[in-house]
Design an enzyme around this catalytic site. Sequence first.
Site, short mmCIF file in Angstrom:
data_model
loop_
_atom_site.label_atom_id
_atom_site.label_comp_id
_atom_site.label_asym_id
_atom_site.label_seq_id
_atom_site.Cartn_x
_atom_site.Cartn_y
_atom_site.Cartn_z
N ARG A 120 0.93 -1.03 -0.02
CA ARG A 120 0.08 -0.02 -0.10
C ARG A 120 0.91 1.17 0.13
O ARG A 120 0.24 2.45 -0.41
CB ARG A 120 -0.90 -0.10 1.28
CG ARG A 120 -2.22 -0.63 0.99
CD ARG A 120 -2.97 -1.20 2.01
NE ARG A 120 -2.38 -2.37 2.70
CZ ARG A 120 -2.62 -2.51 4.03
NH1 ARG A 120 -3.38 -1.92 4.95
NH2 ARG A 120 -1.91 -3.54 4.35
N GLU A 171 4.71 -10.45 14.58
CA GLU A 171 4.19 -10.93 15.84
C GLU A 171 4.72 -12.27 16.12
O GLU A 171 4.93 -12.62 17.07
CB GLU A 171 2.61 -10.58 15.85
CG GLU A 171 2.07 -10.91 17.24
CD GLU A 171 0.63 -10.52 17.10
OE1 GLU A 171 0.20 -10.38 16.06
OE2 GLU A 171 -0.08 -11.08 18.06
P1 AMP Z 1 4.13 -2.06 11.66
O1 AMP Z 1 5.64 -2.98 11.00
O2 AMP Z 1 3.73 -2.94 13.03
O3 AMP Z 1 4.49 -0.76 11.72
O4 AMP Z 1 3.01 -2.37 10.65
C1 AMP Z 1 3.06 -1.74 9.43
C2 AMP Z 1 2.53 -2.33 8.23
O5 AMP Z 1 1.54 -3.35 8.51
C3 AMP Z 1 2.06 -1.51 7.24
O6 AMP Z 1 2.63 -1.59 6.14
C4 AMP Z 1 0.29 -1.38 7.29
O7 AMP Z 1 0.05 -1.55 5.88
C5 AMP Z 1 0.02 -2.77 8.10
N1 AMP Z 1 -0.82 -2.62 9.20
C6 AMP Z 1 -0.46 -2.73 10.57
N2 AMP Z 1 -1.46 -2.66 11.35
C7 AMP Z 1 -2.71 -2.22 10.50
C8 AMP Z 1 -4.13 -1.97 10.78
N3 AMP Z 1 -4.42 -1.84 11.90
N4 AMP Z 1 -4.59 -1.50 9.85
C9 AMP Z 1 -4.13 -1.58 8.40
N5 AMP Z 1 -2.75 -2.05 8.13
C10 AMP Z 1 -2.08 -2.27 9.17
#
Ligand code: AMP
Length: 172
Positions: free
Chosen positions: A60, A97
């Site tokens: 995205r 996770e």
């Molecule tokens: P992080 O590495 O935990 O910061 O996760 C970021 C990635 O996961 C991004 O590329 C988002 O597209 C996706 N993502 C994580 N949580 C969500 C959420 N609640 N809603 C939509 N996309 C999410």
Amino acid sequence: MALDLTAHIRDIADFPKPGIVFRDITPLLAHPEGLAEVVAQLAEPFRDLGVTKVVGIEARGFILATPVAVELGAGFVPVRKAGKLPSAIHRQEYELEYGTDLLEIHRDAVTADDVVLVLDDVLATGGTAAATVELVGQTGARVAALAFLIELGALGGRAALGDAPVTSLITY
Ligand code: AMP
């Protein structure tokens, strides 16, 4: 009156798994004025920064990083999941996770002379963006700033991203 971006973001409970509230930006992307407004607002803080490359994170991030790059007169560079980029790459492992995953960038996509803006749709734990900062560092370049459409504030992702300034349009 300015368009309310949050009105076009759809919350999907328990996707992709129980307990997660997925912030679905597809209605916002499909809204002509919403899409234009998001691109303009994401680019705005960086108009005088001299950005030469906007790095978008699969998948995205690509959608937003490309028009923002055009808006800033910069080029677009993809950071992709493992095995997708055809030429010589740098690779960075990051924590999920459960387990780990890999992100890659073309070695010659950015250089030490570039002013790099990293862009993604959502900042959650910051793991993905932090791995992207590391990847850009492996090329010899430095990340000048990071921008997100959405920041999930409670997850504290900002703290994982080092010294570069972080902006987000919407915080939940
Ligand atoms: P992080 O590495 O935990 O910061 O996760 C970021 C990635 O996961 C991004 O590329 C988002 O597209 C996706 N993502 C994580 N949580 C969500 C959420 N609640 N809603 C939509 N996309 C999410």
